[in-house]
Structures are given as C-alpha cells and as structure tokens.
Design a protein around this motif. Sequence first.
Motif, mmCIF file in Angstrom:
data_model
loop_
_atom_site.group_PDB
_atom_site.id
_atom_site.type_symbol
_atom_site.label_atom_id
_atom_site.label_comp_id
_atom_site.label_asym_id
_atom_site.label_seq_id
_atom_site.Cartn_x
_atom_site.Cartn_y
_atom_site.Cartn_z
ATOM 1 N N LYS A 65 -5.644 22.948 20.138
ATOM 2 C CA LYS A 65 -4.831 23.845 19.352
ATOM 3 C C LYS A 65 -5.477 25.168 19.240
ATOM 4 C CE LYS A 65 -4.295 19.841 16.043
ATOM 5 N NZ LYS A 65 -4.501 19.357 14.864
ATOM 6 N N ASP A 66 -6.782 25.143 19.643
ATOM 7 C CA ASP A 66 -7.430 26.540 19.420
ATOM 8 C C ASP A 66 -6.928 27.415 20.784
ATOM 9 O OD1 ASP A 66 -9.124 26.039 17.342
ATOM 10 O OD2 ASP A 66 -10.621 25.530 18.633
ATOM 11 N N TYR A 67 -6.802 26.528 21.871
ATOM 12 C CA TYR A 67 -6.255 27.126 23.154
ATOM 13 C C TYR A 67 -5.011 27.745 23.044
ATOM 14 C CZ TYR A 67 -9.959 25.277 26.035
ATOM 15 O OH TYR A 67 -11.404 24.685 26.556
ATOM 16 N N ARG A 68 -4.126 26.907 22.311
ATOM 17 C CA ARG A 68 -2.624 27.197 22.312
ATOM 18 C C ARG A 68 -2.571 28.517 21.314
ATOM 19 N NH1 ARG A 68 1.923 24.470 23.177
ATOM 20 N NH2 ARG A 68 0.820 22.772 23.405
ATOM 21 N N ARG A 69 -3.294 28.464 20.229
ATOM 22 C CA ARG A 69 -3.608 29.680 19.282
ATOM 23 C C ARG A 69 -3.872 30.991 19.911
ATOM 24 N NH1 ARG A 69 -7.204 31.730 16.665
ATOM 25 N NH2 ARG A 69 -8.781 29.902 17.138
ATOM 26 N N ILE A 70 -4.944 30.807 20.582
ATOM 27 C CA ILE A 70 -5.441 32.085 21.360
ATOM 28 C C ILE A 70 -4.439 32.401 22.344
ATOM 29 C CG2 ILE A 70 -6.952 32.833 22.904
ATOM 30 C CD1 ILE A 70 -8.939 31.015 21.183
ATOM 31 N N CYS A 71 -3.918 31.681 23.183
ATOM 32 C CA CYS A 71 -2.934 32.139 24.128
ATOM 33 C C CYS A 71 -1.587 32.877 23.607
ATOM 34 C CB CYS A 71 -2.457 31.035 25.180
ATOM 35 S SG CYS A 71 -4.102 30.497 26.379
ATOM 36 N N ASP A 72 -1.178 32.034 22.504
ATOM 37 C CA ASP A 72 -0.015 32.804 21.857
ATOM 38 C C ASP A 72 -0.196 34.008 21.242
ATOM 39 O OD1 ASP A 72 1.467 30.150 22.742
ATOM 40 O OD2 ASP A 72 1.462 29.362 20.567
ATOM 41 N N LEU A 73 -1.134 34.050 20.563
ATOM 42 C CA LEU A 73 -1.526 35.414 20.026
ATOM 43 C C LEU A 73 -1.762 36.306 20.956
ATOM 44 C CD1 LEU A 73 -2.676 37.058 17.338
ATOM 45 C CD2 LEU A 73 -5.069 36.189 18.124
ATOM 46 N N HIS A 74 -2.401 36.264 22.299
ATOM 47 C CA HIS A 74 -2.725 37.386 23.004
ATOM 48 C C HIS A 74 -1.174 37.682 24.005
ATOM 49 C CE1 HIS A 74 -6.530 38.412 21.618
ATOM 50 N NE2 HIS A 74 -6.726 36.958 21.398
ATOM 51 N N HIS A 75 -0.568 36.497 24.100
ATOM 52 C CA HIS A 75 0.569 36.442 24.977
ATOM 53 C C HIS A 75 1.710 37.215 24.259
ATOM 54 C CE1 HIS A 75 2.745 35.685 28.615
ATOM 55 N NE2 HIS A 75 3.627 34.782 28.022
ATOM 56 N N LYS A 76 1.537 37.225 22.920
ATOM 57 C CA LYS A 76 2.724 37.718 22.115
ATOM 58 C C LYS A 76 4.160 36.879 21.948
ATOM 59 C CE LYS A 76 0.514 41.654 21.502
ATOM 60 N NZ LYS A 76 -0.931 41.493 21.146
ATOM 61 N N SER A 77 3.837 35.609 22.586
ATOM 62 C CA SER A 77 5.034 34.588 22.481
ATOM 63 C C SER A 77 4.549 33.307 22.621
ATOM 64 C CB SER A 77 6.190 34.977 23.306
ATOM 65 O OG SER A 77 5.615 34.729 24.570
ATOM 66 N N THR A 78 5.292 32.434 22.487
ATOM 67 C CA THR A 78 4.770 30.894 22.684
ATOM 68 C C THR A 78 4.475 30.656 24.059
ATOM 69 O OG1 THR A 78 5.876 30.258 20.771
ATOM 70 C CG2 THR A 78 5.358 28.445 22.328
ATOM 71 N N VAL A 79 3.313 30.110 24.567
ATOM 72 C CA VAL A 79 2.932 29.869 25.901
ATOM 73 C C VAL A 79 3.331 28.571 26.383
ATOM 74 C CG1 VAL A 79 1.089 29.949 27.719
ATOM 75 C CG2 VAL A 79 1.122 31.473 25.966
ATOM 76 N N LYS A 80 3.794 28.207 27.349
ATOM 77 C CA LYS A 80 4.105 26.974 27.926
ATOM 78 C C LYS A 80 2.829 26.474 28.431
ATOM 79 C CE LYS A 80 9.213 27.625 28.591
ATOM 80 N NZ LYS A 80 10.131 27.913 29.527
ATOM 81 N N ILE A 81 2.327 25.298 28.277
ATOM 82 C CA ILE A 81 1.104 24.555 28.607
ATOM 83 C C ILE A 81 1.681 23.535 29.458
ATOM 84 C CG2 ILE A 81 -0.760 23.510 27.976
ATOM 85 C CD1 ILE A 81 -1.162 25.311 25.628
ATOM 86 N N ALA A 82 1.318 23.493 30.758
ATOM 87 C CA ALA A 82 1.358 22.159 31.590
ATOM 88 C C ALA A 82 0.177 21.288 31.295
ATOM 89 C CB ALA A 82 1.443 22.740 33.090
ATOM 90 N N PHE A 83 0.640 19.885 31.409
ATOM 91 C CA PHE A 83 -0.326 18.972 31.037
ATOM 92 C C PHE A 83 -0.358 17.998 32.520
ATOM 93 C CE2 PHE A 83 0.860 20.016 26.914
ATOM 94 C CZ PHE A 83 -0.296 19.798 26.106
ATOM 95 N N LEU A 84 -1.464 18.265 33.097
ATOM 96 C CA LEU A 84 -1.742 17.815 34.383
ATOM 97 C C LEU A 84 -2.530 16.723 34.558
ATOM 98 C CD1 LEU A 84 -2.577 21.200 36.345
ATOM 99 C CD2 LEU A 84 -0.279 20.219 36.083
ATOM 100 N N GLU A 85 -2.054 15.569 35.196
ATOM 101 C CA GLU A 85 -2.670 14.402 35.472
ATOM 102 C C GLU A 85 -4.139 14.857 36.079
ATOM 103 O OE1 GLU A 85 -4.475 11.307 37.994
ATOM 104 O OE2 GLU A 85 -3.494 13.064 38.904
ATOM 105 N N ARG A 86 -5.315 14.008 36.001
ATOM 106 C CA ARG A 86 -6.459 14.537 36.079
ATOM 107 C C ARG A 86 -6.691 14.743 37.697
ATOM 108 N NH1 ARG A 86 -10.946 9.625 36.422
ATOM 109 N NH2 ARG A 86 -12.565 10.795 37.298
ATOM 110 N N PHE A 87 -6.257 13.989 38.664
ATOM 111 C CA PHE A 87 -6.540 14.429 40.095
ATOM 112 C C PHE A 87 -5.711 15.683 40.344
ATOM 113 C CE2 PHE A 87 -8.331 10.285 39.882
ATOM 114 C CZ PHE A 87 -9.609 10.323 40.040
ATOM 115 N N GLU A 88 -4.496 15.817 39.902
ATOM 116 C CA GLU A 88 -3.809 16.956 40.036
ATOM 117 C C GLU A 88 -4.524 18.079 39.385
ATOM 118 O OE1 GLU A 88 0.912 18.788 39.064
ATOM 119 O OE2 GLU A 88 0.060 16.849 38.367
#
Length: 84
Positions: free
Chosen positions: A31-54
Amino acid sequence: MPLDNYVDNPVAVMNRTQEDVMRGVEVPVLKDYRRICDLHHKSTVKIAFLERFEFYERAKNAFAIIQTGETSPYGNILLTRGVC
C-alpha cells in the motif's frame, strides 16, 4: 526518479507464493509503495506481480540494487526508470 512511461508496468513486486496466500501472509508495505509511486508519477502506476524466481531473474539485470532495512515480507520492489 521518474518512472518509465513507455513500459506496461514500471513497477514490479514479488507475488506471494501459494503457500503464503493460504497462510494469510499480508504485504502491508505494498500500500505504501503504491501510494508513493502514484503520488510521484502523477497517475495510477501499474504494478506487475512476478512469480518469485521470475522476480529474481529480473533483479539480476538491475542497474543498481539498494539494500535497505525494510523487513516487511515481500518488501522487494523493481522500478523501471524513465527519462528526466
């Protein structure tokens, strides 16, 4: 540091394993990562959820690795830098 506007997901995090999902492991720092990225990117940032080894494979190609004192489970994050 601006995030890259020309990639689908300028932010990537490690997805929880199925075992951790079943155990109810939460990732409060997300939640903190999303809030910080959205704030500084000036829009909603798309976050990829990667499998551990990927995630590990992508991290091998990182330009820089910064080790912090973050202790949250799944607190790792990959940022794709944009142009200043």
